[in-house]
Scaffold this active site. Structure first.
Site, short mmCIF file in Angstrom:
data_model
loop_
_atom_site.label_atom_id
_atom_site.label_comp_id
_atom_site.label_asym_id
_atom_site.label_seq_id
_atom_site.Cartn_x
_atom_site.Cartn_y
_atom_site.Cartn_z
N ASP A 10 -3.89 -9.19 3.07
CA ASP A 10 -2.49 -9.16 3.44
C ASP A 10 -2.37 -8.25 4.66
O ASP A 10 -3.27 -7.45 4.95
CB ASP A 10 -1.68 -8.63 2.25
CG ASP A 10 -0.22 -8.45 2.57
OD1 ASP A 10 0.40 -9.39 3.11
OD2 ASP A 10 0.30 -7.35 2.29
N ASP A 12 1.09 -6.52 6.22
CA ASP A 12 2.03 -5.40 6.06
C ASP A 12 1.83 -4.72 4.72
O ASP A 12 1.92 -5.35 3.67
CB ASP A 12 3.47 -5.90 6.17
CG ASP A 12 3.75 -6.54 7.52
OD1 ASP A 12 3.56 -5.86 8.54
OD2 ASP A 12 4.13 -7.73 7.55
N ASP A 168 -1.03 -5.66 -1.46
CA ASP A 168 -0.28 -4.57 -2.09
C ASP A 168 0.92 -5.06 -2.87
O ASP A 168 1.71 -4.24 -3.36
CB ASP A 168 0.19 -3.57 -1.02
CG ASP A 168 1.26 -4.15 -0.11
OD1 ASP A 168 1.05 -5.26 0.44
OD2 ASP A 168 2.32 -3.51 0.05
#
Length: 222
Positions: A10, A12, A168
């Site tokens: 991922d 961001d 995240d």
């Protein structure tokens, strides 16, 4: 122990601490409406949830349909702030270098619009290093659908079971599980207070990207 054949990340909240750029975009919107700046700490937990979540957090009193019409404005402001305030998390560059030294290909699968992600990659010096980039609008589906992860693995030339996904947000772990990829929960990223990463059932949870310089920190692939 050896590194996996390939790793997908991922963007961001996993590779990139983009919250400062995001809050600059939000503050431009708030200033245009006569409102004071938003505290970075108040926006930061919402960043991995996407543009709509960030605009909702910044303007909770505004009707959802009206906020939806503001999304292009937010993206325009964000494009102007891209890479100006944020940067990669501590430990990311060393971890990527360790993967590269081991011959492990790595790429990015993000829900950020592809045109914005592609503008960021050269700013980070990754245009010759990132093996694949899939944005949230690249395909007909985005995370938590597994399609972007499956297509990314195909483009790298690695079977999903030989690839690991790092993210995240719960959507990242759901997508990885559905794609048949082992997953790493990036605990250094962005989370709301009510998020429970243990309940996501990722294969491993890592507090610091620096730990991923060691092959033993990664979950096993097939």
């Amino acid at each position: 122990m050896v590194f996996p054949k390939a790793v997908l990340f991922d963007l961001d909240g996993t590779l990139l601490d983009s919250a400062p750029d995001m809050v600059a975009a939000i503050d431009a919107m708030r200033a245009a409406r006569g409102q004071p700046p938003m505290a970075l700490a108040d926006l930061r937990p919402h960043v991995s949830k996407g543009a709509r979540a960030m605009v909702a957090a910044a303007f909770p009193q505004v009707d959802a349909d009206e906020r939806e019409r503001w999304i292009p404005e937010f993206l325009d402001h964000y494009q102007r702030e891209l890479g100006r305030h944020g940067g990669v998390f501590d430990g990311i560059e060393a971890m990527l270098a360790a993967l590269e030294d081991a011959g492990c290909a790595w790429g990015i699968v993000t829900n950020k619009p592809e045109y914005l992600a592609r503008q960021l990659v050269p700013l980070l010096g990754w245009e010759q290093r990132c093996a694949v980039l899939i944005g949230g609008d690249t395909l007909k589906a985005r995370k938590p659908d597994p399609l972007p992860l499956l297509v990314a693995a195909q483009r790298i030339g690695v079977a999903p079971a030989d690839c690991i996904y790092v993210g995240d947000d719960e959507r990242d772990i759901i997508a990885a599980r559905a794609a048949g990829m082992p997953s790493v929960v990036a605990l250094w990223g962005y989370r709301l207070d009510e998020d429970d990463p243990i309940a996501w059932h990722g294969d491993v949870m890592i507090e610091d990207p620096d730990a991923l310089r060691l092959p033993s920190a990664w979950p096993r692939t097939r």
